[in-house]
Design an enzyme around this catalytic site. Structure first.
Site, PDB file in Angstrom:
ATOM      1  N   GLU A 119      -1.418   6.925  -3.109  1.00 58.86           N
ATOM      2  CA  GLU A 119      -2.483   7.675  -2.435  1.00 58.86           C
ATOM      3  C   GLU A 119      -3.200   8.520  -3.483  1.00 58.86           C
ATOM      4  O   GLU A 119      -2.675   8.738  -4.585  1.00 58.86           O
ATOM      5  CB  GLU A 119      -1.877   8.570  -1.358  1.00 58.86           C
ATOM      6  CG  GLU A 119      -1.196   7.753  -0.268  1.00 58.86           C
ATOM      7  CD  GLU A 119      -0.676   8.601   0.877  1.00 58.86           C
ATOM      8  OE1 GLU A 119      -1.043   9.804   0.969  1.00 58.86           O
ATOM      9  OE2 GLU A 119       0.098   8.047   1.685  1.00 58.86           O
ATOM     10  N   ALA A 144       0.843  -1.200   0.000  1.00 62.76           N
ATOM     11  CA  ALA A 144       0.000   0.000   0.000  1.00 62.76           C
ATOM     12  C   ALA A 144       0.875   1.245   0.000  1.00 62.76           C
ATOM     13  O   ALA A 144       1.341   1.696   1.046  1.00 62.76           O
ATOM     14  CB  ALA A 144      -0.931  -0.012   1.206  1.00 62.76           C
ATOM     15  N   GLY A 190     -13.739  -8.815 -36.427  1.00 66.24           N
ATOM     16  CA  GLY A 190     -14.912  -8.603 -35.574  1.00 66.24           C
ATOM     17  C   GLY A 190     -14.957  -9.541 -34.382  1.00 66.24           C
ATOM     18  O   GLY A 190     -15.348  -9.149 -33.277  1.00 66.24           O
ATOM     19  N   ALA A 194      -0.837  11.016  -4.575  1.00 60.62           N
ATOM     20  CA  ALA A 194       0.560  10.600  -4.719  1.00 60.62           C
ATOM     21  C   ALA A 194       0.639   9.303  -5.510  1.00 60.62           C
ATOM     22  O   ALA A 194       0.544   8.210  -4.961  1.00 60.62           O
ATOM     23  CB  ALA A 194       1.206  10.402  -3.343  1.00 60.62           C
ATOM     24  N   GLU A 230       2.806  -0.015 -10.963  1.00 62.68           N
ATOM     25  CA  GLU A 230       4.197  -0.211 -10.523  1.00 62.68           C
ATOM     26  C   GLU A 230       5.149   0.662 -11.341  1.00 62.68           C
ATOM     27  O   GLU A 230       6.237   0.247 -11.721  1.00 62.68           O
ATOM     28  CB  GLU A 230       4.563  -1.697 -10.544  1.00 62.68           C
ATOM     29  CG  GLU A 230       3.694  -2.465  -9.560  1.00 62.68           C
ATOM     30  CD  GLU A 230       4.142  -3.868  -9.267  1.00 62.68           C
ATOM     31  OE1 GLU A 230       5.353  -4.112  -9.268  1.00 62.68           O
ATOM     32  OE2 GLU A 230       3.269  -4.697  -9.004  1.00 62.68           O
TER      33      GLU A 230
END
Lengths: 380, 255
Positions: free
Chosen positions: A127, A124, A341, A130, A364
């Site tokens: 943000e 984690a 298609g 960020a 990343e």
């Protein structure tokens, strides 16, 4: 440089191919459409020992070199890039920092269950304000007695809703300039104040679960600080170098699958009384695919090899991630073009491949960020 | 607790065989090799019986030195040890030669209660090695088996026959060839693969066997089969049907 695989590497890759064909291919369309975490596949991967590949047996891992690990992620991603990424995020970004920077107690407590696949890991860092500018993060960690108190919101966190253990980067010293004031923590979903926020609906890798993680007065024991105070930025950057080899491998799997599907379809599809593979326009697209994939594979294996040798590999990991991600995007698009298609219809694999490829140019470290890293390495 | 020999063969991956354009010659230049599909069921059955009854399972293969690549793969699928009977002359062996070499190797140094083979091999599919090997060893044999139970000194097996299932009790030692539907071979896990590298492999050479194994047949050539196809379009009306009858009559399909 020529990568001659050992007999063991060949067998490991072949076994992952067999695993992916048996357990992943049959559900790949369904988990994409339903954005469903393939818990049953993760359980089987754990049972068969694939969740801690590059870590030593004493921590529950398999003790593989990073090059073999990269090949396995490529092979798994060839069937389902989302599943491949769930494993590489867990392994490279969740378990990796604990192996590199953790104390022995932290390894016993967190690395072993991660390597055994009893727990799922995540990372984690990002943000809302960020992304590429990591240092602009605003999540804080304040020491209060024997615990740090974390406050902030992390976003776009892979494995967020299904993960158990996360590496969280937060500011511990606001007075210092941002990178130096950041520290890393091991935070579990059971820490008081930890909450999964919005779960995102994505364009591709839909079965990989992505969410916000909200830390509101989240209390983390002091002993779960990872590395030293102020090392957070460095830990994050080094983990991303690791992770980039994982993403390059994932993108390689997508590119290879695009080629596999294109060869198969162009030999079967008859137009004007002949297979479309006899048309030079198709042959050129396939020739470009084969060539770019070979180059991407060399870059990726080279970065993994350098890491295995204990040599600097940051620039090479960025080169591998940049080139492989752009190869996956360009050639999954060409694969759709070859399918005409049909390539635009749900259920045809190339439609999923093209959606899955896009994220490899973004997470990343975007392709632009990779170019920054590469340029900084040669212009210093 | 039974001592089981599981037999496997390293064969050309059929998917890689190409016909040289414009000829009926086969191109084997870029072929890969793998454990014969049928022998995966054999290896799996050995592993399953060991889980159920205990005992020990070994693998046995015959081939040229290059076939050694099959050993780790086989060992990752269950056997605790492998016997590799090898000589550069062991290419394109006839089933009778393969069975004779296996019989010589087994008689010289492998103890067993049960030998399991696949129904046939993925390349020749002659289905002869199992029965011939049993005959040479002088032990009972059951073929096309899709269920095995071990009861004391007997193997109770179900064989698929034309009109149904035949249940046989074979006194051990015995040989059984298994059908693909007897089980679903497991995918070896990473730890199985890594452990395979540490398992013992015993090489038995032609010199060790101290015998010669001459062929009875001479292979002159191996060629691709071809099927001539023509395409005639006709509608479902009376004219179209008349045309179809005429075409089929001309081709000698009907008269």
């Amino acid at each position: 440089m020529i990568f001659k695989l050992t007999e063991e590497q060949e067998l490991i890759v072949a076994n992952m191919r067999e695993f992916a064909q048996k357990y992943v291919d049959p559900i790949a369309v369904e988990i994409d459409e339903e954005s469903r975490h393939p818990a049953e596949v993760m359980e089987k991967l754990a049972e068969d020992g694939w969740m801690g590949m590059p870590y030593p047996a004493e921590y529950g891992g398999a003790g593989l070199d990073f090059l073999t690990y990269a090949m396995v992620i490529e092979e798994l991603s060839r069937s389902c890039a989302a599943t491949g990424f769930t494993v590489s995020c867990h392994t490279g970004l969740g378990a990796g920092p604990i192996f590199e920077y953790g104390t022995e107690e932290q390894k016993q407590k967190y690395l072993i269950p991660l390597c055994k696949g009893e727990k799922l890991g995540g990372f984690a860092l990002t943000e809302p304000g960020a992304g590429t500018d990591v240092a602009a993060g605003s999540t804080t960690a304040v020491l209060d007695g024997d615990e740090y108190v974390l406050n902030g919101t992390k976003t776009f966190i892979s494995n967020g809703p299904v993960g158990d253990i996360f590496i969280v980067v937060a500011i511990t010293d606001k007075e210092l300039s941002a990178p130096k004031g950041m520290s890393a923590f091991i935070v579990t979903k059971d820490n008081p104040g930890f909450r999964v926020g919005e779960i995102f609906k994505k364009m591709g890798i839909r079965s990989s679960q992505t969410s916000e993680i909200i830390l509101k007065d989240c209390r983390v024991p002091k002993e779960d600080l990872l590395g030293k105070v102020g090392q957070g930025f460095r830990i994050a950057m080094q983990s991303l170098d690791n992770g980039r080899i994982g993403v390059a491998s994932q993108a390689l799997g997508i590119a290879q699958a695009s080629l596999d599907e294109s060869i198969k379809y162009s030999k079967e599809r008859i137009q004007f009384n002949k297979p479309i593979a006899r048309n030079q326009a198709i042959q050129w697209m396939i020739a470009d695919m084969v060539t770019d994939i070979a180059a991407a594979r060399f870059l990726t294996y080279n970065a993994a090899y350098l890491k295995d040798q204990g040599l600097p590999y940051s620039k090479e990991a960025s080169m591998a991630k940049l080139f492989t991600a752009e190869t996956a995007m360009r050639h999954s698009s060409k694969a759709v073009q070859i399918h005409g298609g049909y390539g635009y219809i749900k259920g045809f694999k190339v439609e999923r491949l093209m959606r899955d490829a896009k994220i490899t140019e973004i997470y990343e470290g975007t392709s632009e960020a990779q170019r920054m890293v590469i340029a900084a390495n040669v212009l210093r | 607790m039974p001592r089981i020999i599981t037999c496997f063969k390293w064969v050309v991956d059929q998917a890689d065989i190409r016909v040289v354009p414009g000829t009926d010659e086969l191109s084997l230049d870029r072929v890969g090799y793998r454990i014969s599909e049928y022998d995966r069921n054999c290896l799996e059955e050995g592993a399953r019986l060991k889980e159920q009854y205990g005992g020990e399972v070994v693998g046995l293969t015959v081939g040229i030195p290059g076939a050694k690549k099959s050993i780790k793969d086989a060992l990752s699928r269950g056997p605790e040890k492998a016997y590799f009977v090898t000589d550069p002359s062991f290419s394109n062996l006839e089933p009778g030669q393969t069975a004779a070499i296996m019989a010589a190797a087994i008689s010289s140094q492998i103890e067993y209660d049960l030998i399991i083979c696949g129904e046939g091999s993925g390349d020749l599919y002659a289905q002869q090695v199992g029965p011939r090997l049993a005959e040479m060893l002088g032990i009972p044999c059951a073929v096309f088996v899709n269920k095995i139970e071990i009861k004391e000194k007997e193997a109770i097996v179900e064989c698929k026959v034309e009109d149904g299932v035949e249940v046989l009790a074979l006194p051990l030692p015995a040989l059984i060839t298994v059908l693909p539907d007897i089980n679903t071979p497991r995918v070896p896990g990473l730890k199985d693969t890594l452990a395979a590298g540490k398992k013992p492999v015993e090489e038995i050479t032609l010199q060790d066997l101290n015998k010669s194994f001459d062929p009875y047949l001479e292979t002159l050539n191996v060629r691709a089969t071809s099927m001539e196809r023509t395409c005639e379009k006709m509608d479902a009306g009376s004219e179209g049907i008349a045309k179809m009858v005429a075409v089929l009559t001309k081709a000698g399909v009907i008269s």
